[in-house]
Design a protein around this motif. Structure first.
Motif, short mmCIF file in Angstrom:
data_model
loop_
_atom_site.label_atom_id
_atom_site.label_comp_id
_atom_site.label_asym_id
_atom_site.label_seq_id
_atom_site.Cartn_x
_atom_site.Cartn_y
_atom_site.Cartn_z
N ILE A 114 3.41 4.00 1.45
CA ILE A 114 2.15 3.65 0.36
C ILE A 114 2.02 2.10 0.01
CG2 ILE A 114 1.28 4.07 -2.03
CD1 ILE A 114 2.46 6.85 -1.72
N ARG A 115 3.21 1.50 -0.10
CA ARG A 115 2.90 0.09 -0.32
C ARG A 115 2.68 -0.50 0.89
NH1 ARG A 115 8.56 -1.44 -3.93
NH2 ARG A 115 7.84 -0.35 -5.74
N LEU A 116 3.11 -0.21 1.96
CA LEU A 116 2.57 -0.94 3.14
C LEU A 116 0.99 -0.58 3.46
CD1 LEU A 116 3.14 -2.52 5.68
CD2 LEU A 116 3.77 -0.37 6.77
N PHE A 117 0.50 0.84 3.28
CA PHE A 117 -0.73 0.66 3.43
C PHE A 117 -1.65 0.04 2.46
CE2 PHE A 117 -4.59 3.03 1.57
CZ PHE A 117 -5.19 3.37 2.54
N PHE A 118 -1.25 -0.22 1.09
CA PHE A 118 -2.14 -0.95 0.26
C PHE A 118 -2.18 -2.14 0.51
CE2 PHE A 118 -2.33 2.99 -2.39
CZ PHE A 118 -3.70 3.05 -2.70
N LYS A 119 -0.94 -3.03 1.12
CA LYS A 119 -0.69 -4.33 1.57
C LYS A 119 -1.57 -4.56 2.45
CE LYS A 119 2.87 -7.69 1.92
NZ LYS A 119 4.32 -7.88 1.84
N VAL A 120 -1.71 -3.51 3.61
CA VAL A 120 -2.86 -3.71 4.63
C VAL A 120 -3.93 -3.71 4.16
CG1 VAL A 120 -3.60 -2.92 6.93
CG2 VAL A 120 -0.91 -3.01 6.35
N LEU A 121 -4.38 -2.81 3.31
CA LEU A 121 -5.81 -2.76 2.89
C LEU A 121 -6.12 -4.21 2.27
CD1 LEU A 121 -8.17 -0.86 2.63
CD2 LEU A 121 -7.01 -0.22 0.44
N ARG A 122 -5.28 -4.51 1.27
CA ARG A 122 -5.55 -5.97 0.58
C ARG A 122 -5.61 -7.02 1.54
NH1 ARG A 122 -1.18 -6.39 -3.01
NH2 ARG A 122 -2.09 -4.83 -4.31
N ARG A 123 -5.01 -6.96 2.62
CA ARG A 123 -5.06 -8.07 3.62
C ARG A 123 -6.57 -8.12 4.27
NH1 ARG A 123 -1.35 -12.12 3.27
NH2 ARG A 123 0.81 -11.24 2.75
N VAL A 124 -7.13 -6.73 4.67
CA VAL A 124 -8.10 -6.55 5.21
C VAL A 124 -9.24 -6.77 4.55
CG1 VAL A 124 -9.73 -4.67 6.26
CG2 VAL A 124 -7.38 -5.01 6.92
#
Length: 129
Positions: A5-15
């Motif tokens: 979940i943390r990785l998903f939101f981190k990638v989403l934030r970067r995009v």
């Protein structure tokens, strides 16, 4: 599961980061104008304020728009890029959550205000013309 979940939101934030920065730049409201004396008083009062934030947080953008609209020279501390700011926020406010407005009162008492709506309401009540 938490890691995913943390990785998903981190990638989403970067995009989404470039779009958030463009939105923040394009949607700035026109600042209010004050007389030189009134602005000097506001500038002096703002020395007691510090906003802990990071650039791509939508709630931080909301507060920064209000700061810009009210023409407030509030010190900004980026908790993502400055480890000292992050430590100060955690030590003083008790948690690392942004946006957070640090208010130092005249008697030396420090107040930590966390919610964007509360921060905007406080700024509006204190500094709106």
């Amino acid at each position: 599961m938490r890691l995913v979940i943390r990785l998903f939101f981190k990638v989403l934030r970067r995009v989404l980061m470039p779009f958030m920065l463009i939105y923040a730049a394009v949607s700035k409201p026109k600042p209010i104008s004050r007389s030189a004396d009134a602005q000097a008083k506001v500038d002096e009062a703002c020395k007691q304020l510090e906003l802990y934030q990071f650039n791509t947080c939508p709630f931080c953008i909301k507060v920064k728009k209000e700061v810009h609209r009210l023409a407030l020279p509030v010190a900004m501390a980026n908790v993502q890029r400055d480890p000292k700011a992050r430590q100060a926020l955690e030590a003083g406010g008790g948690r690392v959550k942004v946006p957070c407005l640090k208010i130092t009162h005249d008697d030396g008492k420090v107040e930590w205000m966390y919610e964007s709506n509360d921060i905007n309401q406080y700024l509006h009540q204190r500094f709106a013309a």
